[in-house]
Design a protein around this motif. Structure first.
Motif, PDB file in Angstrom:
ATOM      1  N   ASP A  66       4.296 -11.063  -6.879  1.00  0.00           N
ATOM      2  CA  ASP A  66       3.372 -10.086  -6.304  1.00  0.00           C
ATOM      3  C   ASP A  66       4.158  -8.997  -5.569  1.00  0.00           C
ATOM      4  O   ASP A  66       3.820  -7.806  -5.651  1.00  0.00           O
ATOM      5  CB  ASP A  66       2.403 -10.772  -5.340  1.00  0.00           C
ATOM      6  CG  ASP A  66       1.315 -11.562  -6.052  1.00  0.00           C
ATOM      7  OD1 ASP A  66       1.186 -11.410  -7.288  1.00  0.00           O
ATOM      8  OD2 ASP A  66       0.604 -12.330  -5.376  1.00  0.00           O
ATOM      9  N   HIS A  67       5.203  -9.423  -4.870  1.00  0.00           N
ATOM     10  CA  HIS A  67       6.042  -8.451  -4.145  1.00  0.00           C
ATOM     11  C   HIS A  67       6.744  -7.494  -5.114  1.00  0.00           C
ATOM     12  O   HIS A  67       6.774  -6.279  -4.894  1.00  0.00           O
ATOM     13  CB  HIS A  67       7.081  -9.192  -3.296  1.00  0.00           C
ATOM     14  CG  HIS A  67       8.081  -8.285  -2.646  1.00  0.00           C
ATOM     15  ND1 HIS A  67       7.752  -7.412  -1.612  1.00  0.00           N
ATOM     16  CD2 HIS A  67       9.414  -8.097  -2.890  1.00  0.00           C
ATOM     17  CE1 HIS A  67       8.826  -6.730  -1.252  1.00  0.00           C
ATOM     18  NE2 HIS A  67       9.843  -7.117  -2.008  1.00  0.00           N
ATOM     19  N   SER A  69       5.784  -6.684  -8.145  1.00  0.00           N
ATOM     20  CA  SER A  69       4.775  -5.802  -8.747  1.00  0.00           C
ATOM     21  C   SER A  69       4.429  -4.650  -7.818  1.00  0.00           C
ATOM     22  O   SER A  69       4.298  -3.493  -8.248  1.00  0.00           O
ATOM     23  CB  SER A  69       3.509  -6.602  -9.080  1.00  0.00           C
ATOM     24  OG  SER A  69       3.746  -7.498 -10.131  1.00  0.00           O
ATOM     25  N   SER A  70       4.301  -4.970  -6.535  1.00  0.00           N
ATOM     26  CA  SER A  70       3.983  -3.938  -5.552  1.00  0.00           C
ATOM     27  C   SER A  70       5.160  -2.994  -5.333  1.00  0.00           C
ATOM     28  O   SER A  70       4.997  -1.768  -5.295  1.00  0.00           O
ATOM     29  CB  SER A  70       3.582  -4.597  -4.232  1.00  0.00           C
ATOM     30  OG  SER A  70       3.366  -3.635  -3.227  1.00  0.00           O
ATOM     31  N   LEU A  71       6.364  -3.562  -5.226  1.00  0.00           N
ATOM     32  CA  LEU A  71       7.566  -2.769  -4.943  1.00  0.00           C
ATOM     33  C   LEU A  71       7.826  -1.740  -6.027  1.00  0.00           C
ATOM     34  O   LEU A  71       8.188  -0.592  -5.736  1.00  0.00           O
ATOM     35  CB  LEU A  71       8.768  -3.716  -4.808  1.00  0.00           C
ATOM     36  CG  LEU A  71      10.119  -3.079  -4.489  1.00  0.00           C
ATOM     37  CD1 LEU A  71      10.088  -2.445  -3.106  1.00  0.00           C
ATOM     38  CD2 LEU A  71      11.231  -4.119  -4.572  1.00  0.00           C
ATOM     39  N   PHE A  72       7.646  -2.134  -7.294  1.00  0.00           N
ATOM     40  CA  PHE A  72       7.956  -1.245  -8.409  1.00  0.00           C
ATOM     41  C   PHE A  72       6.702  -0.654  -9.063  1.00  0.00           C
ATOM     42  O   PHE A  72       6.794  -0.067 -10.137  1.00  0.00           O
ATOM     43  CB  PHE A  72       8.780  -1.996  -9.458  1.00  0.00           C
ATOM     44  CG  PHE A  72      10.143  -2.405  -8.967  1.00  0.00           C
ATOM     45  CD1 PHE A  72      11.122  -1.458  -8.730  1.00  0.00           C
ATOM     46  CD2 PHE A  72      10.433  -3.738  -8.741  1.00  0.00           C
ATOM     47  CE1 PHE A  72      12.384  -1.830  -8.275  1.00  0.00           C
ATOM     48  CE2 PHE A  72      11.694  -4.125  -8.288  1.00  0.00           C
ATOM     49  CZ  PHE A  72      12.668  -3.167  -8.045  1.00  0.00           C
ATOM     50  N   ASN A  73       5.552  -0.841  -8.431  1.00  0.00           N
ATOM     51  CA  ASN A  73       4.291  -0.300  -8.942  1.00  0.00           C
ATOM     52  C   ASN A  73       4.050  -0.731 -10.389  1.00  0.00           C
ATOM     53  O   ASN A  73       3.753   0.091 -11.269  1.00  0.00           O
ATOM     54  CB  ASN A  73       4.298   1.231  -8.831  1.00  0.00           C
ATOM     55  CG  ASN A  73       2.921   1.835  -9.009  1.00  0.00           C
ATOM     56  OD1 ASN A  73       1.908   1.189  -8.704  1.00  0.00           O
ATOM     57  ND2 ASN A  73       2.860   3.053  -9.517  1.00  0.00           N
ATOM     58  N   LEU A  74       4.170  -2.045 -10.636  1.00  0.00           N
ATOM     59  CA  LEU A  74       4.043  -2.581 -11.993  1.00  0.00           C
ATOM     60  C   LEU A  74       2.611  -2.928 -12.363  1.00  0.00           C
ATOM     61  O   LEU A  74       2.330  -3.202 -13.530  1.00  0.00           O
ATOM     62  CB  LEU A  74       4.934  -3.826 -12.143  1.00  0.00           C
ATOM     63  CG  LEU A  74       6.431  -3.599 -11.917  1.00  0.00           C
ATOM     64  CD1 LEU A  74       7.180  -4.913 -11.992  1.00  0.00           C
ATOM     65  CD2 LEU A  74       6.986  -2.604 -12.935  1.00  0.00           C
ATOM     66  N   GLY A  75       1.713  -2.942 -11.403  1.00  0.00           N
ATOM     67  CA  GLY A  75       0.325  -3.260 -11.702  1.00  0.00           C
ATOM     68  C   GLY A  75       0.198  -4.641 -12.317  1.00  0.00           C
ATOM     69  O   GLY A  75       0.814  -5.602 -11.857  1.00  0.00           O
ATOM     70  N   ASP A  76      -0.579  -4.712 -13.418  1.00  0.00           N
ATOM     71  CA  ASP A  76      -0.781  -6.006 -14.071  1.00  0.00           C
ATOM     72  C   ASP A  76       0.217  -6.235 -15.208  1.00  0.00           C
ATOM     73  O   ASP A  76       0.032  -7.123 -16.034  1.00  0.00           O
ATOM     74  CB  ASP A  76      -2.214  -6.134 -14.583  1.00  0.00           C
ATOM     75  CG  ASP A  76      -2.537  -5.132 -15.688  1.00  0.00           C
ATOM     76  OD1 ASP A  76      -1.697  -4.229 -15.945  1.00  0.00           O
ATOM     77  OD2 ASP A  76      -3.618  -5.236 -16.290  1.00  0.00           O
TER      78      ASP A  76
END
Length: 218
Positions: A66-67, A69-76
């Motif tokens: 989750d971190h 995904s948030s850090l690199f703006n990976l979404g789903d």
């Protein structure tokens, strides 16, 4: 205990082969990894444009991914499903997979379970998609005094010798493989062509297989 999470510290030789294949262009942008642990490879694959589907039984990994995904703006595009691999079904895995990675995880399954799991993934994988597999070997340090060494592959599932298990932090049963055992595994799964297979300096077996078109002979 299931050993030390080596992939957190480095990208393995097999991992570098995965990245090479991603650069060459797999048949789809769907990436599947079994037992990724805290490894770096899934995040790199996602940053390279893949949609990554990860399956691991460790619930503590949720926070890490989750971190990321948030850090690199990976979404789903980076998805972790917390599940024991023995319980994985077709409903969990997307169709049209281009890459499957299983590093240092399949030997924690009984052989029949490994066959079933790889068959499931083969069915979901497009022709030309590749499987990157690493399995602990009979000739690796884990195999020192291994009680299942002379047991038929289909029944081979034993904990390491106690002192070995304590040293390597592995107390659960394992199914260790020779190179020919891995070939037997791939043949039983069916529909796969061997690209490469080698014994590492550590005594493990690394193999790359390609999904054949349906109906094509092995």
């Amino acid at each position: 205990m299931r050993g030390v999470n080596v992939a957190f510290r480095r990208i393995s030789r097999l991992g570098r082969e995965v990245l090479r294949f991603l650069l060459e262009g797999p048949p789809s942008n769907i990436y599947v990894e079994l037992g990724p642990g805290f490894g770096r490879l899934p995040a790199i694959a996602t940053l390279m444009g893949m949609r990554s589907f990860l399956y691991d039984e460790d619930p503590s990994l949720r926070e890490r991914y989750d971190h990321l995904s948030s850090l690199f703006n990976l979404g789903d595009r980076l998805r972790l499903t917390t599940i024991a691999l023995e319980k994985l079904t077709y409903a969990h895995v997307p169709e049209g997979v281009g890459v499957v990675v299983a590093e240092r995880v399949l030997h924690f399954l009984p052989y029949p379970s490994a066959v079933r799991l790889l068959r499931l993934l083969r069915t979901r994988t497009l022709p030309g998609g590749r499987f990157f597999l690493s399995l602990s070997g009979l000739s690796s340090p884990i195999g020192e005094g291994y009680p299942g060494r002379d047991v038929p592959l289909e029944e081979r599932f034993h904990p390491p010798r106690r002192d070995v298990g304590e040293r390597l932090r592995i107390s659960t049963p394992v199914c260790l493989y020779s190179a020919e055992d891995v070939r037997t595994l791939a043949e039983e799964v069916g529909g796969l062509k061997e690209i490469s297979l080698r014994i590492t300096d550590f005594g493990n077996v690394e193999a790359i297989y390609e999904r054949l078109p349906d109906g094509r002979p092995l």
